[in-house]
Design an enzyme around this catalytic site. Structure first.
Site, PDB file in Angstrom:
ATOM      1  N   ARG A  36     -13.306  -9.107 -13.888  1.00  0.00           N
ATOM      2  CA  ARG A  36     -13.119 -10.541 -13.702  1.00  0.00           C
ATOM      3  C   ARG A  36     -13.639 -11.344 -14.892  1.00  0.00           C
ATOM      4  O   ARG A  36     -13.096 -12.396 -15.232  1.00  0.00           O
ATOM      5  CB  ARG A  36     -13.813 -10.998 -12.414  1.00  0.00           C
ATOM      6  CG  ARG A  36     -13.009 -10.608 -11.191  1.00  0.00           C
ATOM      7  CD  ARG A  36     -13.619 -11.108  -9.917  1.00  0.00           C
ATOM      8  NE  ARG A  36     -12.609 -11.152  -8.876  1.00  0.00           N
ATOM      9  CZ  ARG A  36     -12.870 -11.264  -7.572  1.00  0.00           C
ATOM     10  NH1 ARG A  36     -14.118 -11.352  -7.160  1.00  0.00           N
ATOM     11  NH2 ARG A  36     -11.903 -11.304  -6.702  1.00  0.00           N
ATOM     12  N   LYS A 193      -2.376  -2.769   9.371  1.00  0.00           N
ATOM     13  CA  LYS A 193      -2.112  -3.482  10.619  1.00  0.00           C
ATOM     14  C   LYS A 193      -1.082  -4.595  10.491  1.00  0.00           C
ATOM     15  O   LYS A 193      -1.086  -5.346   9.517  1.00  0.00           O
ATOM     16  CB  LYS A 193      -3.413  -4.109  11.123  1.00  0.00           C
ATOM     17  CG  LYS A 193      -4.407  -3.081  11.604  1.00  0.00           C
ATOM     18  CD  LYS A 193      -5.675  -3.760  12.030  1.00  0.00           C
ATOM     19  CE  LYS A 193      -6.569  -2.810  12.802  1.00  0.00           C
ATOM     20  NZ  LYS A 193      -7.756  -3.505  13.285  1.00  0.00           N
ATOM     21  N   GLY A 350      -6.138  -5.724  -2.139  1.00  0.00           N
ATOM     22  CA  GLY A 350      -7.235  -4.856  -2.574  1.00  0.00           C
ATOM     23  C   GLY A 350      -6.861  -3.388  -2.601  1.00  0.00           C
ATOM     24  O   GLY A 350      -6.987  -2.708  -3.621  1.00  0.00           O
ATOM     25  N   GLY A 373      -7.355 -12.507  -1.140  1.00  0.00           N
ATOM     26  CA  GLY A 373      -6.999 -13.482  -0.115  1.00  0.00           C
ATOM     27  C   GLY A 373      -6.004 -14.538  -0.587  1.00  0.00           C
ATOM     28  O   GLY A 373      -5.076 -14.905   0.145  1.00  0.00           O
TER      29      GLY A 373
HETATM   30  P1  ADP Z   1      -4.234  -4.325   1.153  1.00  0.00           P
HETATM   31  O1  ADP Z   1      -5.737  -4.278   1.013  1.00  0.00           O
HETATM   32  O2  ADP Z   1      -3.557  -3.921  -0.117  1.00  0.00           O
HETATM   33  O3  ADP Z   1      -3.731  -5.649   1.682  1.00  0.00           O
HETATM   34  P2  ADP Z   1      -4.327  -3.047   3.736  1.00  0.00           P
HETATM   35  O4  ADP Z   1      -5.799  -3.281   3.812  1.00  0.00           O
HETATM   36  O5  ADP Z   1      -3.456  -3.809   4.653  1.00  0.00           O
HETATM   37  O6  ADP Z   1      -3.807  -3.196   2.230  1.00  0.00           O
HETATM   38  O7  ADP Z   1      -4.024  -1.512   4.072  1.00  0.00           O
HETATM   39  C1  ADP Z   1      -4.587  -0.410   3.425  1.00  0.00           C
HETATM   40  C2  ADP Z   1      -5.048   0.624   4.381  1.00  0.00           C
HETATM   41  O8  ADP Z   1      -3.988   1.067   5.240  1.00  0.00           O
HETATM   42  C3  ADP Z   1      -5.541   1.863   3.690  1.00  0.00           C
HETATM   43  O9  ADP Z   1      -6.896   2.055   4.022  1.00  0.00           O
HETATM   44  C4  ADP Z   1      -4.683   2.999   4.251  1.00  0.00           C
HETATM   45  O10 ADP Z   1      -5.377   4.194   4.468  1.00  0.00           O
HETATM   46  C5  ADP Z   1      -4.221   2.414   5.543  1.00  0.00           C
HETATM   47  N1  ADP Z   1      -3.013   3.100   6.042  1.00  0.00           N
HETATM   48  C6  ADP Z   1      -1.798   3.106   5.493  1.00  0.00           C
HETATM   49  N2  ADP Z   1      -0.953   3.879   6.198  1.00  0.00           N
HETATM   50  C7  ADP Z   1      -1.657   4.380   7.231  1.00  0.00           C
HETATM   51  C8  ADP Z   1      -1.335   5.245   8.345  1.00  0.00           C
HETATM   52  N3  ADP Z   1      -0.101   5.733   8.501  1.00  0.00           N
HETATM   53  N4  ADP Z   1      -2.315   5.530   9.204  1.00  0.00           N
HETATM   54  C9  ADP Z   1      -3.559   5.040   9.032  1.00  0.00           C
HETATM   55  N5  ADP Z   1      -3.921   4.214   8.028  1.00  0.00           N
HETATM   56  C10 ADP Z   1      -2.983   3.887   7.136  1.00  0.00           C
END
Ligand code: ADP
Ligand code: MG
Length: 392
Positions: A36, A193, A350, A373
């Site tokens: 950063r 999610k 992230g 965010g």
């Molecule tokens: P970002 O931080 O890029 O917005 P998220 O936090 O929404 O992404 O999602 C990342 C997480 O989703 C990772 O920890 C990954 O392990 C999890 N993930 C992805 N696919 C699956 C799955 N099929 N089952 C369980 N966890 C999953």
């Protein structure tokens, strides 16, 4: 794009209040990741080159409006000085007279803006106080632009304002990807999610031609269509929401792509025994941890027909091998098409940034947002107060 850049401003002899994000990770009093800090260097250099005196405003941690010595920005000084190649003056309680008294060409860092209660409240007195310190306001903290705070929003409404180089790069890339993209546009949304990304999905189906759903989120969509997803991570209570998103996509003419085949395992662990099966054949005692090779092949074909790609969220549990395979292969295809000049690719989030780095693909993407965010809120179609204030 109603905002100005440093090129539009006359900075000679001016005090330039410059909002930056140097909320860096620190361990035992040392900065452990200087990314950063490195990224704000061009802005500071350009302000100096134009004869301005950069006065950096930044937050650090969450002191909640109180002076918390452990959250002093002083800890960033050595790294800041090293990356800039010059001394930086640290000011605990700034005043206009003190800033003017410093010789020209001085870079100033002001103590944590969040030590003052008015910062997060965006109190008019705090914004007035900040505005009185300088002549020009430059915002280089896109990652803090989703917060309407005194140093990101209030002060911008009180002084002639512009975007710094990092903010400029971020806004330009985002505008290219979603504001005014070359079509067809595909969005990949994966991750854990649906519940954390409903607004994002709802916004994207109205703006993109193709929506690729992956990761744990895809399990929720499969389940919502009556498919048994076994012990997979899935939000069964989100079934109605998932179906609403599919309906909204259909109305908007957005094609939704769900996994055709899946990689299933009985344990969430590196190297766990696994099988590839059609998407509707997850065994009752297994969980879906990645998209299968047919899904990946179709995705790569899809990317080749698109001109713009926006990506948030991994396609599988990328942290554990071999469930990073779909994410790696799709990332590589997007990176290759981008390097060949066939695709504009923008990614953020992230875990997404970590996944694309792990895949060795990140540096060939058109733009990787590290804004967290703020990036997600922008993907949700929300107005970011810090950006709106630059435009107003
Ligand atoms: P970002 O931080 O890029 O917005 P998220 O936090 O929404 O992404 O999602 C990342 C997480 O989703 C990772 O920890 C990954 O392990 C999890 N993930 C992805 N696919 C699956 C799955 N099929 N089952 C369980 N966890 C999953
Ligand atoms: Mg995450």
């Amino acid at each position: 794009m109603g905002w100005k850049t440093l090129d539009d401003m006359d900075l000679a002899g001016k005090i330039v209040l410059t909002r930056v994000d140097i909320n860096v990770p620190v361990k035992d009093g040392t900065v452990t990741d200087a990314t950063r800090i490195e990224r704000i260097v061009p802005t500071i250099r350009d302000i100096l080159a134009k004869g301005g005196k950069p006065v950096l405003l930044a937050h650090f941690g969450r002191p909640k409006g109180r002076v918390v010595p452990e959250m002093s920005l002083r800890v960033t000084l050595p790294t800041l000085e090293e990356k800039l190649g010059r001394k930086v003056a640290f000011v605990e309680t700034p005043s206009r007279a003190a800033l003017e008294a410093l010789p020209p060409e001085t870079v100033v860092l002001v103590e944590n803006t969040r030590f003052a209660p008015g910062e997060e409240q965006n109190a008019p007195e705090m914004a007035d106080f900040l505005a009185a310190l300088g002549d020009i306001y430059c915002n280089d903290a896109f990652s803090a632009a989703h917060r309407a705070h005194a140093s990101t929003e209030g002060v911008a409404r009180r002084l002639p304002s512009c975007a710094g180089r990092l903010m400029q790069a971020e806004l330009t890339a985002l505008e290219k990807a979603l504001g005014n993209p070359v079509r067809p546009v595909a969005a990949v949304v994966g991750g854990a999610k649906v519940s954390t990304k409903i607004d994002l999905l709802g916004n994207l189906v109205e703006k993109v031609d193709h929506l690729v759903i992956g990761g744990g989120m895809a399990n929720t969509f499969l389940a919502a269509q009556g498919i048994d997803v076994g012990k997979s991570l899935a939000e069964h209570e989100m079934a109605a929401t998932a179906r609403e998103i599919l309906t909204k996509a259909e109305t908007a003419g957005c094609a939704v792509h769900l996994p055709k085949d899946i990689v299933v395992a009985r344990a969430f662990a590196a190297g766990a025994a696994h099988d590839t099966v059609p998407a509707d054949q997850c065994p009752a005692d297994a969980m879906i941890l990645d998209a299968g090779p047919d899904t990946v092949a179709a995705l790569i074909d899809l990317f080749a027909t698109c001109k713009t790609l926006i990506w948030n969220g991994p396609l599988g549990a990328f942290e554990i091998e071999p469930f990073d395979a779909a994410t790696n292969a799709a990332a590589e295809a997007a990176a290759r098409l981008t390097a060949e000049g066939k695709l504009v690719s923008v990614a953020g989030g992230g875990d997404t940034v970590a996944a694309l780095n792990k895949a060795g693909a990140a540096d060939r993407f058109t733009y990787i947002s590290t804004a967290g965010g703020a990036f997600l809120e922008w993907m949700e179609g929300k107005t970011l107060p810090g950006v709106a204030a630059l435009e107003g």
